[in-house]
Write an enzyme that holds these catalytic residues in place. Sequence first.
Site, short mmCIF file in Angstrom:
data_model
loop_
_atom_site.label_atom_id
_atom_site.label_comp_id
_atom_site.label_asym_id
_atom_site.label_seq_id
_atom_site.Cartn_x
_atom_site.Cartn_y
_atom_site.Cartn_z
N GLU A 36 -11.00 60.74 35.63
CA GLU A 36 -10.40 62.04 35.33
C GLU A 36 -11.08 62.75 34.16
O GLU A 36 -11.12 63.97 34.08
CB GLU A 36 -8.91 61.84 35.02
CG GLU A 36 -8.14 63.13 34.89
CD GLU A 36 -6.66 62.95 35.22
OE1 GLU A 36 -6.33 62.13 36.10
OE2 GLU A 36 -5.84 63.63 34.58
N ASP B 180 -6.27 59.14 36.49
CA ASP B 180 -4.98 58.68 35.95
C ASP B 180 -4.03 58.34 37.09
O ASP B 180 -4.05 58.99 38.14
CB ASP B 180 -4.32 59.76 35.07
CG ASP B 180 -5.06 59.96 33.76
OD1 ASP B 180 -6.09 59.26 33.53
OD2 ASP B 180 -4.63 60.81 32.95
N TYR C 112 -5.19 58.87 22.58
CA TYR C 112 -4.98 60.04 23.44
C TYR C 112 -3.70 60.80 23.03
O TYR C 112 -2.63 60.21 22.96
CB TYR C 112 -4.87 59.54 24.88
CG TYR C 112 -4.92 60.60 25.93
CD1 TYR C 112 -6.07 61.34 26.12
CD2 TYR C 112 -3.82 60.83 26.74
CE1 TYR C 112 -6.12 62.30 27.11
CE2 TYR C 112 -3.86 61.79 27.73
CZ TYR C 112 -5.02 62.53 27.91
OH TYR C 112 -5.07 63.47 28.88
#
Length: 688
Positions: A7, A106, A314
Amino acid sequence: MRLIICEKDNAAKRISDILSNGHFKTEKRGRVPVYLFVWENERTVTLGLRGHIINMDFPKSYNNWSAVDPIELIDVKPERMVSAKGIASVLSSLAKEADRVYVATDYDREGELIGKEAVEYAFGSGQLEKAMRAHFSSLTPDEIRRSFSSLGRMDLHLASAAETRQIVDLVWGAALTRFISLASGRLGHDFLSVGRVQSPTLALIVNREKEISAFVPEPYFRIEALLGRDGLDFEAAHVEGDIFDQGKAKEIFSKVKDAKEGVIIDVKERERTDRPPVPFNTTQFIRAANNLSLSAARIMSIAEDLYTNGYISYPRTDNTVYPRDLDLRKTVDSLAKGPYMEAASHILSKEKITATRGSKQTTDHPPIYPTAFATKAELGRERFKIYDLVVRRFLATLHDPCRVKVTSVRTDINGETFTSSGIRIISPGWRSVYTMSVVKEKELPPLEKGVRVKVEEISLLDKETKPPRRFSQGGLIQEMERLGLGTKSTRHEIIQKLYSRRYIEESPPRPTLSGSALIDALEKHARMITEPDMTSRLERDMERIANRELTQDAVVMESREMLRKVLRTMEKEKAAIGRDIASALKEQDVVGKCPRCSNDLLLVRSKWGKRYVRCSRFPGCSKSYPLPQKGKITFSGNICEVCRSPMMTLYSRGKRPREVCINPACPGKRAGTGGSEGEKGKNIKGSS
DNA sequence: GCAAGGTC
C-alpha cells in the site's frame, strides 16, 4: 519474476527487508523506489503504491456544471481513472516481467480495494482470481513470514463494499454540491460543497453555535469563605454549592456574614490513585496535541513527517493496545537519554514492564509510540513539541500510578456547613513524565475536629450559568469518531475542508454565515445528508456486501432512488434555497462601504480565481481594489483615516497580523503613517 | 471546479 504490491513505500521496504533477511537492493524507477531480492529462489520485486492509484469520477462530458442538470448525474456510471500516473506506469512495466503477483496491502476494506485496483490495472481483471493475498496485522518479521507462508486470495466482495462507498459518495456529493452551488449562484472558485461526512460535521458546529446563541444564562449564587489557621489561609465553600434560590442564598449569607470564627466539624483523609493514561490512537493524540495550539491538520502533517523520518510509528491508527510483539523494554531503553533519562530508567528498573490498555484494539497498526530518540536541536521547536508529547505519553503508559492524598474538611460557621479540600501528591508516578497532565495541589493547615479557625473573609458571589463550549478541533475529531464520521486518516482533512470552503473560521471553529445558511437549507430540504445516520447505514450495507448478503448493484440502486427523491423535492424549492444561501453569502462578503457612492463593498473573485474588492453597485460604480492573492485576510470594519477605504488585516506565517488600508494608492502609505510601506520598514529593521 | 478514502 514475482511481484509484491504494497500500500505504501514504507511497507514495501519493510516487507522486502524481512523476506530477504536484509539482502535486498533498492532501485529507483524514475522517482519510484522498488526493492529487488531473491525469495524462495525466485527473483522478486516489491513495489509500494501510494494508497489508491485509481480514482472514481464522472466522464469528462459531464464536467460543465451549468450544462448538466445535477439530477442527470444520478444515473451516470462513474469511470475509473488513474490518479497516480508515475506509480501506475512503474506498476505496468513490472507487470510485464512478473508471472506471479502478491497483494500485500493493508488488511482492511480500503486495502483490499487498493490491491484490486492495482492488479486489475496491471494484469487485467482476469488475473484477480490468481493473485495471492498476504494477510498480516503488523509489519513484524514473525507476522510477515507467517502471512507469506499461508497466502490466501483476494476478497472481491470486501473490495466491492469499498467500491460501493466510492460510488455512493461521489454521486451524492457531486449531485448535491452542484445543485446547491447552482441554486445559490456560486460557481467556479467559490462553489459550495456537500458530502456524507463534511455536512454532518459542519452541522455539529452550526448546531452547537445555535445552542450557544440561544442560551439564556441563569443566575445563581455561591457563598465562599477564606479561613485561616496558624497564619495559613484556605478556601471554603458553602456545602450547598451552586444555589439557584436567591432568597435562600441571602438567608444563609445573613447568618454567616458577620462571623469571626468557625469550628472544624471533621477532617477526612483518603488516598486517590490516578491510573496512567492509555496509549495514543490518532484521535486521542490529536486531542492532546491540540492543546499545543496547532490545528489538527498541522498536527497530522508534523506527525507524518516524524513518521517518515523514523521518529514515531505510523500516525494513523485506531488502536489503543500495544501489540504483544512490540518490544517495550527495548523501546524504553532507546529513549533513556536527556530529558527522558529519569522516567526511562525507572521503568527499566521494573522486573516486568506493564502497559495500560485502551478500549479499542485493532490489528492493523500499533498505537502511536516513539521509534527513535531525538533532541530538540535535531527536530526544531515545533516538531519537537509533537515528538516530545508522543515520547512522554509512551513512557507514561508504562509508568506507575499517581498517588494523591485528598483531605476533606467540614467547618461550621454559625450553624452553616462549609467544605474545603486539600490535595497533595504523595507520589507523582506517570505525571512526573507526562507533564501535560497537572494536578493542582492545595495546601491546608494542620486541622482536626473541634479546632477553631478564623473567618478572614466571607462573600456572596453572583454567578451565571455558562453556555456549552465550542468544539475544539480535537474535541470535534473525537465527536466525529464517536458518531462514526470519517476515518482516522480523513477527519482532520474534513475539518480543513470546512475552513477552506469558508464554512467555518477561527479556532475553536465557529460557523460563518454561509456555513449556517447551508446547514439550514440542507436540514430543511435534504436532512439525510446532514445526519451521521447516512454513514452508519452505509457502513451496515458495506458489511452486508462483504458478507455476500447484498450486492453492490442493489445498494447503489437504492441509494440512487433515495437521492432522486431528495433532488426532486429540492428542485421545487430551488429558488427559495438559492435565495436563503445567497443572501447569507452576500452579507458575509460585505467588507465595508464604498468611499465613492457609500454602497456596500464586496469581496469577490474574478473568473480566474483572483480575489479583489468591488462596489456592489458595479457596473454602476466602478470602484474596486486589488488584494494580495496569497495569505489570509480579514476585514474588521475599520476605515482608513486617510482615504476612507476599508482596512484589512494581513496574516503571514511567522509574523504578527497587521492591519493596513486596502487602497494601494492610499496617500497615507507614502507618508508612512501606518500604511503597509511603513510597516514593512519596521519589519526589516526588526529582523536585521 | 463536485465526495471520501487511501497515501506524501
